[in-house]
Design a protein around this motif. Sequence first.
Motif, PDB file in Angstrom:
ATOM      1  N   THR A   7       0.821  -1.206   0.000  1.00  0.00           N
ATOM      2  CA  THR A   7       0.000   0.000   0.000  1.00  0.00           C
ATOM      3  C   THR A   7       0.856   1.257   0.000  1.00  0.00           C
ATOM      4  OG1 THR A   7      -1.542  -1.290   1.299  1.00  0.00           O
ATOM      5  CG2 THR A   7      -2.009   1.042   1.113  1.00  0.00           C
ATOM      6  N   PHE A   8       2.124   1.124   0.359  1.00  0.00           N
ATOM      7  CA  PHE A   8       3.038   2.255   0.379  1.00  0.00           C
ATOM      8  C   PHE A   8       3.079   2.938  -0.991  1.00  0.00           C
ATOM      9  CE2 PHE A   8       7.725   3.448   1.326  1.00  0.00           C
ATOM     10  CZ  PHE A   8       7.332   4.704   1.723  1.00  0.00           C
ATOM     11  N   ALA A   9       2.745   2.159  -2.032  1.00  0.00           N
ATOM     12  CA  ALA A   9       2.776   2.716  -3.384  1.00  0.00           C
ATOM     13  C   ALA A   9       1.772   3.835  -3.581  1.00  0.00           C
ATOM     14  CB  ALA A   9       2.505   1.614  -4.404  1.00  0.00           C
ATOM     15  N   TYR A  10       0.752   3.934  -2.728  1.00  0.00           N
ATOM     16  CA  TYR A  10      -0.277   4.943  -2.911  1.00  0.00           C
ATOM     17  C   TYR A  10       0.137   6.303  -2.367  1.00  0.00           C
ATOM     18  CZ  TYR A  10      -3.520   1.355  -4.316  1.00  0.00           C
ATOM     19  OH  TYR A  10      -4.152   0.336  -4.976  1.00  0.00           O
ATOM     20  N   ALA A  11       1.208   6.364  -1.602  1.00  0.00           N
ATOM     21  CA  ALA A  11       1.626   7.648  -1.047  1.00  0.00           C
ATOM     22  C   ALA A  11       2.143   8.563  -2.153  1.00  0.00           C
ATOM     23  CB  ALA A  11       2.703   7.433  -0.001  1.00  0.00           C
ATOM     24  N   HIS A  12       2.035   9.886  -1.954  1.00  0.00           N
ATOM     25  CA  HIS A  12       2.527  10.836  -2.950  1.00  0.00           C
ATOM     26  C   HIS A  12       4.034  10.766  -3.044  1.00  0.00           C
ATOM     27  CE1 HIS A  12      -1.222  13.580  -2.479  1.00  0.00           C
ATOM     28  NE2 HIS A  12      -1.495  12.373  -2.928  1.00  0.00           N
ATOM     29  N   LYS A  13       4.552  11.032  -4.220  1.00  0.00           N
ATOM     30  CA  LYS A  13       5.990  10.957  -4.451  1.00  0.00           C
ATOM     31  C   LYS A  13       6.450  12.190  -5.208  1.00  0.00           C
ATOM     32  CE  LYS A  13       9.539   7.777  -6.093  1.00  0.00           C
ATOM     33  NZ  LYS A  13      10.387   8.756  -6.724  1.00  0.00           N
ATOM     34  N   LYS A  14       7.477  12.856  -4.709  1.00  0.00           N
ATOM     35  CA  LYS A  14       8.001  14.036  -5.390  1.00  0.00           C
ATOM     36  C   LYS A  14       8.942  13.609  -6.502  1.00  0.00           C
ATOM     37  CE  LYS A  14       7.819  16.882  -1.240  1.00  0.00           C
ATOM     38  NZ  LYS A  14       7.305  15.855  -0.356  1.00  0.00           N
ATOM     39  N   SER A 122      13.759   5.642   9.733  1.00  0.00           N
ATOM     40  CA  SER A 122      13.851   6.389   8.475  1.00  0.00           C
ATOM     41  C   SER A 122      12.692   7.357   8.315  1.00  0.00           C
ATOM     42  CB  SER A 122      13.910   5.421   7.287  1.00  0.00           C
ATOM     43  OG  SER A 122      12.691   4.722   7.142  1.00  0.00           O
ATOM     44  N   THR A 123      11.476   6.912   8.695  1.00  0.00           N
ATOM     45  CA  THR A 123      10.322   7.806   8.552  1.00  0.00           C
ATOM     46  C   THR A 123      10.403   8.972   9.543  1.00  0.00           C
ATOM     47  OG1 THR A 123       9.052   6.306   9.978  1.00  0.00           O
ATOM     48  CG2 THR A 123       8.770   6.060   7.594  1.00  0.00           C
ATOM     49  N   ASN A 124      10.871   8.687  10.755  1.00  0.00           N
ATOM     50  CA  ASN A 124      11.045   9.780  11.732  1.00  0.00           C
ATOM     51  C   ASN A 124      12.057  10.808  11.235  1.00  0.00           C
ATOM     52  OD1 ASN A 124       9.217   8.761  13.540  1.00  0.00           O
ATOM     53  ND2 ASN A 124      10.735   7.713  14.800  1.00  0.00           N
ATOM     54  N   LEU A 125      13.130  10.304  10.621  1.00  0.00           N
ATOM     55  CA  LEU A 125      14.164  11.207  10.133  1.00  0.00           C
ATOM     56  C   LEU A 125      13.638  12.039   8.967  1.00  0.00           C
ATOM     57  CD1 LEU A 125      17.047  12.221  10.278  1.00  0.00           C
ATOM     58  CD2 LEU A 125      17.775  10.241   8.908  1.00  0.00           C
ATOM     59  N   LEU A 126      12.904  11.421   8.067  1.00  0.00           N
ATOM     60  CA  LEU A 126      12.371  12.163   6.920  1.00  0.00           C
ATOM     61  C   LEU A 126      11.337  13.194   7.374  1.00  0.00           C
ATOM     62  CD1 LEU A 126      12.116  12.766   3.942  1.00  0.00           C
ATOM     63  CD2 LEU A 126      10.680  10.731   3.672  1.00  0.00           C
ATOM     64  N   ILE A 127      10.511  12.836   8.357  1.00  0.00           N
ATOM     65  CA  ILE A 127       9.528  13.788   8.870  1.00  0.00           C
ATOM     66  C   ILE A 127      10.217  14.974   9.540  1.00  0.00           C
ATOM     67  CG2 ILE A 127       7.732  14.089  10.627  1.00  0.00           C
ATOM     68  CD1 ILE A 127       6.837  11.195   9.941  1.00  0.00           C
ATOM     69  N   ALA A 136       6.282   9.413   4.116  1.00  0.00           N
ATOM     70  CA  ALA A 136       6.800   9.031   5.426  1.00  0.00           C
ATOM     71  C   ALA A 136       5.669   8.731   6.397  1.00  0.00           C
ATOM     72  CB  ALA A 136       7.696  10.142   5.974  1.00  0.00           C
ATOM     73  N   TYR A 137       4.652   9.591   6.418  1.00  0.00           N
ATOM     74  CA  TYR A 137       3.528   9.360   7.318  1.00  0.00           C
ATOM     75  C   TYR A 137       2.789   8.070   6.948  1.00  0.00           C
ATOM     76  CZ  TYR A 137       3.996  14.070   9.269  1.00  0.00           C
ATOM     77  OH  TYR A 137       4.454  15.191   9.922  1.00  0.00           O
ATOM     78  N   ALA A 138       2.610   7.843   5.647  1.00  0.00           N
ATOM     79  CA  ALA A 138       1.891   6.650   5.198  1.00  0.00           C
ATOM     80  C   ALA A 138       2.601   5.377   5.645  1.00  0.00           C
ATOM     81  CB  ALA A 138       1.748   6.669   3.678  1.00  0.00           C
ATOM     82  N   LEU A 139       3.909   5.326   5.391  1.00  0.00           N
ATOM     83  CA  LEU A 139       4.648   4.114   5.729  1.00  0.00           C
ATOM     84  C   LEU A 139       4.710   3.910   7.235  1.00  0.00           C
ATOM     85  CD1 LEU A 139       6.232   1.682   4.806  1.00  0.00           C
ATOM     86  CD2 LEU A 139       8.295   3.081   4.755  1.00  0.00           C
ATOM     87  N   LYS A 140       4.926   4.986   7.980  1.00  0.00           N
ATOM     88  CA  LYS A 140       5.021   4.842   9.430  1.00  0.00           C
ATOM     89  C   LYS A 140       3.683   4.408  10.021  1.00  0.00           C
ATOM     90  CE  LYS A 140       6.333   7.068  13.753  1.00  0.00           C
ATOM     91  NZ  LYS A 140       6.853   8.265  14.439  1.00  0.00           N
ATOM     92  N   LEU A 141       2.587   5.000   9.575  1.00  0.00           N
ATOM     93  CA  LEU A 141       1.286   4.637  10.114  1.00  0.00           C
ATOM     94  C   LEU A 141       0.965   3.173   9.810  1.00  0.00           C
ATOM     95  CD1 LEU A 141      -1.309   5.437  11.563  1.00  0.00           C
ATOM     96  CD2 LEU A 141      -2.239   6.140   9.361  1.00  0.00           C
ATOM     97  N   GLN A 142       1.253   2.753   8.613  1.00  0.00           N
ATOM     98  CA  GLN A 142       0.967   1.371   8.240  1.00  0.00           C
ATOM     99  C   GLN A 142       1.827   0.400   9.042  1.00  0.00           C
ATOM    100  OE1 GLN A 142       1.292   1.444   3.926  1.00  0.00           O
ATOM    101  NE2 GLN A 142      -0.019   3.266   3.911  1.00  0.00           N
ATOM    102  N   MET A 143       3.072   0.795   9.304  1.00  0.00           N
ATOM    103  CA  MET A 143       3.936  -0.041  10.133  1.00  0.00           C
ATOM    104  C   MET A 143       3.392  -0.154  11.555  1.00  0.00           C
ATOM    105  SD  MET A 143       6.387   0.230  12.736  1.00  0.00           S
ATOM    106  CE  MET A 143       6.903   1.933  12.622  1.00  0.00           C
ATOM    107  N   LEU A 144       2.908   0.949  12.119  1.00  0.00           N
ATOM    108  CA  LEU A 144       2.356   0.928  13.471  1.00  0.00           C
ATOM    109  C   LEU A 144       1.108   0.052  13.542  1.00  0.00           C
ATOM    110  CD1 LEU A 144       2.731   4.701  14.465  1.00  0.00           C
ATOM    111  CD2 LEU A 144       4.080   2.774  15.329  1.00  0.00           C
ATOM    112  N   LEU A 145       0.282   0.134  12.525  1.00  0.00           N
ATOM    113  CA  LEU A 145      -0.923  -0.693  12.487  1.00  0.00           C
ATOM    114  C   LEU A 145      -0.559  -2.165  12.342  1.00  0.00           C
ATOM    115  CD1 LEU A 145      -3.164   1.519  10.172  1.00  0.00           C
ATOM    116  CD2 LEU A 145      -3.450   1.186  12.638  1.00  0.00           C
ATOM    117  N   GLN A 146       0.394  -2.432  11.476  1.00  0.00           N
ATOM    118  CA  GLN A 146       0.823  -3.818  11.263  1.00  0.00           C
ATOM    119  C   GLN A 146       1.443  -4.391  12.534  1.00  0.00           C
ATOM    120  OE1 GLN A 146       0.308  -4.984   8.106  1.00  0.00           O
ATOM    121  NE2 GLN A 146       0.952  -7.084   8.507  1.00  0.00           N
TER     122      GLN A 146
END
Length: 598
Positions: A7-14, A122-127, A136-146
């Motif tokens: 699902t990480f693929a759905y996050a916005h990418k610059k 990595s997500t904390n550092l990017l945030i 970063a928020y998408a991946l971190k949230l999904q990791m916390l849920l998982q």
Amino acid sequence: MPSYLHTFAYAHKKSPTMRSAATLFLILSSAALFGCSSTPQPQPADTPTQPQKTAPNTSATKNPNDQIEALLEAEFTLQREGPSKAFQPFYQLVKKTRDEHLAERLMQISAASQSNINIEKSTNLLISIDPFNEQAYALKLQMLLQSHRPDEATALLSSIIDKGVSAHFLPLYIDKNIRNTDLINTVTRTLAQLPDSYHNNLSVKASDARVQFSAGDYKATIQTTKALLANKKTTDTEPLYLLLAYSQDQLGNQKSAISTLEKGLSHFPRSTRLLTPLLEFLVHSGEIKKAVKSYQNTALTHSDHTQAGITFSNLLIATGHPKTALTTLRALPENKYGLENQVGYLIATALSDMGEKPQAIKEMKTVSGVLNTHATSQIALWLYDEHRENEINSMVLNRTHREHIPEVVTSICRLHEEKQHNDLSLALLNDALTAYPHSDALRYRKALLEDSMGNWQNTIADLKHLLDKKPQDAQYLNALGYTLLTRTKNIDEAMHYIEEAYQQDPEDPAIIDSLGWGLFLQGKLTSASFYLKKAWNTLQDAEIGAHYGEVLWQQKAHNQAAYIWEKALKESPQNSLLLETIKRLSPSLLDNTIKDNQ
């Protein structure tokens, strides 16, 4: 791989402005995690305009020599030892440079490493570098849920909403994991802990609808989805129509469900996701003509039209409408997009259901590919229906690929034997072994069949042939020993094979049964009873029951023997060995059993 990585693929990418010496591994993993496009996606309607940010730090493009050297060393580590080993050098480099593009790269590496610790770091550092980075928020949230950390997930989701970052990835993530009960429970707890005001956020409300449906709260789902669909700012409404329709159907309001799906199709005229349940609801409501019209009028692409036609026809056949299914299948586009075999299989099935078995057989013979085996079995059944069973064996051998011969021949032999045609089964095995003499599976089945037909000399010859190839095979050793035990007077030779089989596999109940029966024939009742009891306790098979009961009977334990036989009879009332044993030793037991069943 953890499901949240998909699902990480759905996050916005610059769009990246710098590409360092990436390895093939990273390129491939990045594509899988983020998708191929690097074009920024539009903000969902529920996301306020973010505050203007200063330009990201791109000092990595102007690194002094030591930073370039560190980057190259990290790249080589990635290439040689993989993402887990490469994470730390990249992490140290990002901490030092605070480069946003390298930080995004680090996050990709952490995701590829499948380490929750690395993902969190990595997500904390990017945030910390970019407080509005949706990836970063998408991946971190999904990791916390998982990881089932709902308190932290709630805090992070609150932060996402407070900062005006889009949470549109959350309902998409829920859709992909809706069957994961434990994860959905964590999502439910996370959302329940949010203050009421946060549930006005459209992404949160869309997530609420998913968990309400998952929990079976269909009234709440209907209320939530209707509110979302009425809001002009709601995006990705296609799944909402599905949630609403299925909820209405669950509450017994199929007419409303049909209306909802029709409305959804007016907005998404090429959606097979909406068309498929609509056709299903219409068919189950008896509105066959309307279902056909809905299918024909949907503006699908040619390939989707073919796939939808196959699904629709399968539904029609399953619900007793083969003629309509046949008309639908024959009206499909000439280009079947590689689905010719599925179409042919369904056409043949529809013809059979219409009573046109000869034509069905002819059509099914054209089916190949992955459906070849299923088609062969179906043709065999139809040939029996048409009293043309003598055509089956040649058909099977002509249609079946070499690698599937043991599986298919065994299946067809089982059919022959169920139809009381052991002769055809043996003929098929002989023909198959002539063509494929090295098939141990077929030779073993032939050996067992020969014994059941009284040709035990052939059984012994086949089993000795197999043992020449695999002298330590416990199954072959036991089969040969048991055949000698029951068909000849060579008890010592038989016990030699059985005891060797027991040494190879002392837990197999069939081998234990053979050993116990051999000991019984040798007159060793106590030892025989021990092993047969062990076999019976492991597998309550009719033949084991027959043997164990007879030993108990000879030990004068008549009541216990009768109990074992009665239990075996309930499971296998037609087993010949069991019936012969009881008739010989306690025929009244059969009379009592018949009376009890009347």
